[in-house]
Design a protein around this motif. Structure first.
Motif, PDB file in Angstrom:
ATOM      1  N   MET A  72     -24.307  54.713 -37.238  1.00  0.00           N
ATOM      2  CA  MET A  72     -23.594  54.142 -36.090  1.00  0.00           C
ATOM      3  C   MET A  72     -24.416  53.070 -35.394  1.00  0.00           C
ATOM      4  O   MET A  72     -23.907  51.981 -35.075  1.00  0.00           O
ATOM      5  CB  MET A  72     -23.233  55.256 -35.109  1.00  0.00           C
ATOM      6  CG  MET A  72     -22.170  56.206 -35.642  1.00  0.00           C
ATOM      7  SD  MET A  72     -21.676  57.486 -34.445  1.00  0.00           S
ATOM      8  CE  MET A  72     -22.958  58.707 -34.726  1.00  0.00           C
ATOM      9  N   GLY A  76     -23.589  48.755 -34.878  1.00  0.00           N
ATOM     10  CA  GLY A  76     -23.556  48.020 -33.622  1.00  0.00           C
ATOM     11  C   GLY A  76     -24.594  46.917 -33.556  1.00  0.00           C
ATOM     12  O   GLY A  76     -24.295  45.758 -33.205  1.00  0.00           O
ATOM     13  N   PHE A 293     -14.485  52.355 -37.020  1.00  0.00           N
ATOM     14  CA  PHE A 293     -15.491  51.490 -37.651  1.00  0.00           C
ATOM     15  C   PHE A 293     -15.119  50.018 -37.494  1.00  0.00           C
ATOM     16  O   PHE A 293     -15.985  49.162 -37.287  1.00  0.00           O
ATOM     17  CB  PHE A 293     -15.629  51.817 -39.135  1.00  0.00           C
ATOM     18  CG  PHE A 293     -16.320  53.126 -39.417  1.00  0.00           C
ATOM     19  CD1 PHE A 293     -16.782  53.931 -38.399  1.00  0.00           C
ATOM     20  CD2 PHE A 293     -16.504  53.558 -40.725  1.00  0.00           C
ATOM     21  CE1 PHE A 293     -17.420  55.131 -38.656  1.00  0.00           C
ATOM     22  CE2 PHE A 293     -17.141  54.763 -41.000  1.00  0.00           C
ATOM     23  CZ  PHE A 293     -17.602  55.551 -39.963  1.00  0.00           C
ATOM     24  N   GLU A 296     -16.130  49.030 -34.119  1.00  0.00           N
ATOM     25  CA  GLU A 296     -17.579  48.840 -34.036  1.00  0.00           C
ATOM     26  C   GLU A 296     -17.967  47.458 -34.554  1.00  0.00           C
ATOM     27  O   GLU A 296     -18.768  46.734 -33.933  1.00  0.00           O
ATOM     28  CB  GLU A 296     -18.301  49.908 -34.862  1.00  0.00           C
ATOM     29  CG  GLU A 296     -18.174  51.326 -34.307  1.00  0.00           C
ATOM     30  CD  GLU A 296     -18.796  52.351 -35.238  1.00  0.00           C
ATOM     31  OE1 GLU A 296     -19.679  51.968 -36.028  1.00  0.00           O
ATOM     32  OE2 GLU A 296     -18.399  53.531 -35.182  1.00  0.00           O
ATOM     33  N   THR A 297     -17.401  47.091 -35.696  1.00  0.00           N
ATOM     34  CA  THR A 297     -17.759  45.824 -36.343  1.00  0.00           C
ATOM     35  C   THR A 297     -17.296  44.616 -35.531  1.00  0.00           C
ATOM     36  O   THR A 297     -18.084  43.717 -35.210  1.00  0.00           O
ATOM     37  CB  THR A 297     -17.129  45.772 -37.744  1.00  0.00           C
ATOM     38  OG1 THR A 297     -17.647  46.847 -38.527  1.00  0.00           O
ATOM     39  CG2 THR A 297     -17.425  44.454 -38.437  1.00  0.00           C
ATOM     40  N   GLY A 300     -18.768  44.453 -31.958  1.00  0.00           N
ATOM     41  CA  GLY A 300     -20.177  44.075 -32.033  1.00  0.00           C
ATOM     42  C   GLY A 300     -20.351  42.586 -32.277  1.00  0.00           C
ATOM     43  O   GLY A 300     -21.195  41.932 -31.640  1.00  0.00           O
ATOM     44  N   ASP A 375     -15.189  55.373 -28.448  1.00  0.00           N
ATOM     45  CA  ASP A 375     -16.477  55.611 -29.095  1.00  0.00           C
ATOM     46  C   ASP A 375     -16.845  54.430 -29.988  1.00  0.00           C
ATOM     47  O   ASP A 375     -17.971  53.919 -29.945  1.00  0.00           O
ATOM     48  CB  ASP A 375     -16.427  56.894 -29.941  1.00  0.00           C
ATOM     49  CG  ASP A 375     -16.871  58.123 -29.157  1.00  0.00           C
ATOM     50  OD1 ASP A 375     -17.282  57.979 -27.992  1.00  0.00           O
ATOM     51  OD2 ASP A 375     -16.815  59.230 -29.722  1.00  0.00           O
ATOM     52  N   GLY A 376     -15.912  53.984 -30.811  1.00  0.00           N
ATOM     53  CA  GLY A 376     -16.157  52.850 -31.695  1.00  0.00           C
ATOM     54  C   GLY A 376     -16.442  51.575 -30.923  1.00  0.00           C
ATOM     55  O   GLY A 376     -17.350  50.806 -31.272  1.00  0.00           O
ATOM     56  N   ILE A 379     -19.927  51.848 -29.307  1.00  0.00           N
ATOM     57  CA  ILE A 379     -20.986  51.743 -30.311  1.00  0.00           C
ATOM     58  C   ILE A 379     -21.160  50.283 -30.734  1.00  0.00           C
ATOM     59  O   ILE A 379     -22.272  49.780 -30.854  1.00  0.00           O
ATOM     60  CB  ILE A 379     -20.675  52.630 -31.532  1.00  0.00           C
ATOM     61  CG1 ILE A 379     -20.866  54.109 -31.168  1.00  0.00           C
ATOM     62  CG2 ILE A 379     -21.580  52.271 -32.714  1.00  0.00           C
ATOM     63  CD1 ILE A 379     -20.365  55.069 -32.222  1.00  0.00           C
ATOM     64  N   GLY A 380     -20.043  49.582 -30.960  1.00  0.00           N
ATOM     65  CA  GLY A 380     -20.118  48.175 -31.337  1.00  0.00           C
ATOM     66  C   GLY A 380     -20.807  47.337 -30.276  1.00  0.00           C
ATOM     67  O   GLY A 380     -21.562  46.409 -30.598  1.00  0.00           O
ATOM     68  N   THR A 382     -23.036  48.481 -28.362  1.00  0.00           N
ATOM     69  CA  THR A 382     -24.305  49.206 -28.121  1.00  0.00           C
ATOM     70  C   THR A 382     -24.442  49.609 -26.655  1.00  0.00           C
ATOM     71  O   THR A 382     -25.542  49.628 -26.092  1.00  0.00           O
ATOM     72  CB  THR A 382     -25.552  48.405 -28.583  1.00  0.00           C
ATOM     73  OG1 THR A 382     -25.624  47.163 -27.901  1.00  0.00           O
ATOM     74  CG2 THR A 382     -25.530  48.195 -30.090  1.00  0.00           C
ATOM     75  N   THR A 384     -24.572  52.380 -25.450  1.00  0.00           N
ATOM     76  CA  THR A 384     -24.753  53.785 -25.815  1.00  0.00           C
ATOM     77  C   THR A 384     -25.186  54.648 -24.642  1.00  0.00           C
ATOM     78  O   THR A 384     -24.973  55.861 -24.655  1.00  0.00           O
ATOM     79  CB  THR A 384     -25.774  53.902 -26.956  1.00  0.00           C
ATOM     80  OG1 THR A 384     -26.973  53.194 -26.590  1.00  0.00           O
ATOM     81  CG2 THR A 384     -25.211  53.297 -28.239  1.00  0.00           C
TER      82      THR A 384
END
Length: 441
Positions: A72, A76, A293, A296-297, A300, A375-376, A379-380, A382, A384
């Motif tokens: 994960m 990110g 995902f 996230e990508t 990010g 969450d995704g 995370i992307g 960051t 966190t």
């Protein structure tokens, strides 16, 4: 493929699906391998080998799961570096992820004796099962560097929208594992050790294939620019991101462990029914993973490029498809949940009790949608620390809900507390989303 600045092509539904669907297909192959492992040792005609492979796989999965933050966090950080056009940092992140993965795997090898001893103290088995499981573990632990290193490679590939490579990687490892299972166990008669050797070889071959997928960057000098790789500021940032994700994941795991622990107080039938119904949540997670995902990508990359409007569109598009998935799953569970229960349980009592609590599984996907997607997104970006803090809040709400509802409603209260925790995670992260956008700008 060498990493360049994030693709400036439009953010479209097709782009989201191109990232997400290979991950969904990859997840669909995971249960097949477990079924084959069980099936081949089942041909030995004894219960002990089945139990040994089962408990050995669970122990290693639990140990490896602690390093899931590597996948994960790498998504990110890499997607942000890609969005910012920092080619050297993209390469350095792959090297850092591999160093962490190999280091963690080596630590497990060195500490295997006390770790496995403690594991069997927590989950005792018969002497025969434990002896076979120890043999299984002693073989498989030698591929720990490959297994954990693959978390980093997978995250690095996902960050660059190369999820087809991730799908091929999963299919390769599962295919090699299955073929070697059949050969080593059924043809050569190696028994439990044969299953372990099959997985050992599959994981190392998977690492080799993963490195081949990364060959573009490995042909450039950036990946071994040690001044960049070991930059103290970037290492500290990576450690903070991964540490926050680890704390969040441990709290989430603690919630589910507590759920099973409290459920065991209602007897074996209710415990078994709860375990069956938790598989519905696993199905939901597998379906949602691809779109989380994708978030996230794309998020990010938008954060790395400092483009607030792309962040918002990335969050919106991926969340839309996540909503489609949870609505479809809720309908499927409502119409076919009883049939799914019957496939997973043969006991009439367990089937009957599971049906009583099935409505919670119909509600779980839509109620958990915001938590999964945010969450995704976080995370992307960051973000966190926010993830960790909001998980602490949600865990507290879950604990309070259990304390109030369990004595009043029994197992119904337990399920309600779990659903309340999903809603709490979604709302608490949603409250922090505007700040995330502001920071991105």
């Amino acid at each position: 493929m060498t990493p360049n600045r994030a693709d400036a092509s439009p953010l479209t539904h097709r782009r989201v699906l191109k990232i997400a669907l290979p991950i969904v297909l990859s997840n669909a192959t995971v249960p097949i391998l477990g079924a084959v492992d069980t099936g081949v040792v089942g041909q030995l005609g004894a219960a002990a080998p089945i139990g040994a492979v089962g408990i050995g796989a669970i122990i290693l999965s639990a140990l490896y799961w602690m390093f899931g933050f590597l996948r994960m966090g790498t998504v990110g950080l890499t997607s942000q570096a890609l969005g910012a056009g920092e080619r050297g940092e993209v390469a350095a992140l792959l090297t850092r992820a591999l160093l962490i993965g190999f280091g963690a795997g080596l630590a497990l090898i060195l500490l295997q004796a006390p770790l496995f001893y403690l594991s069997f103290q927590l989950a005792p088995a018969t002497p025969e099962v434990e002896s076979l499981a120890q043999d299984y573990l002693r073989i498989r632990v030698w591929s720990a560097p490959a297994a954990i290193g693959l978390y980093g490679i997978t995250g690095w590939l996902i960050a660059q929208e190369r999820t087809r490579a991730v799908l091929v990687l999963q299919l390769w490892m599962n295919g090699v594992n299955i073929l070697l299972d059949l050969w080593f166990v059924l043809q050569l008669g190696w028994g439990v050790n044969g299953v372990a050797y099959a997985t050992f070889l599959a994981e190392w071959s998977g690492l080799a294939l993963g490195m081949w997928f990364c060959r573009g960057v490995l042909q450039m000098p950036d990946w071994h620019n040690w001044a960049q790789v070991l930059d103290r500021v970037r290492l500290r940032h990576m450690a903070m991101v991964n540490g926050d994700i680890l704390v969040r994941s441990l709290l989430l795991q603690a919630m589910f462990v507590a759920f099973l622990f409290f459920g065991s107080g209602f007897g074996d039938v209710v415990l078994a029914a709860n375990q069956v119904l938790l598989q519905f949540l696993m199905i939901t997670a597998y379906g949602m993973d691809g779109f989380a995902f994708a978030a996230e990508t794309l998020v990010g990359q938008a954060v790395g490029a400092g483009q607030r409007h792309r962040l918002r569109r990335s969050a919106g598009l991926t969340s839309f498809w996540g909503l489609v998935v949870v609505i479809v799953l809720a309908i499927v569970f409502a119409l076919s949940g009883g049939m799914i229960i019957d496939l997973m349980a043969t006991s009439a009592e367990v089937r009957e009790v599971a049906r009583v609590y099935l409505p919670y599984m119909v509600l779980a996907p839509p109620l958990g949608w915001a938590a999964w997607m945010l969450d995704g997104i976080f995370i992307g970006a960051t973000a966190t620390r926010d993830m960790r803090n909001m998980m602490l809040v949600s865990f507290g709400i879950y604990a309070a809900s259990v304390a109030v509802l369990l004595p009043m409603l029994g197992n119904h209260g337990l399920w309600l507390a779990l659903l309340i925790s999903f809603v709490a995670r979604g709302i608490s992260l949603g409250v922090r989303y505007p700040a995330l956008e502001s920071r991105a700008a």
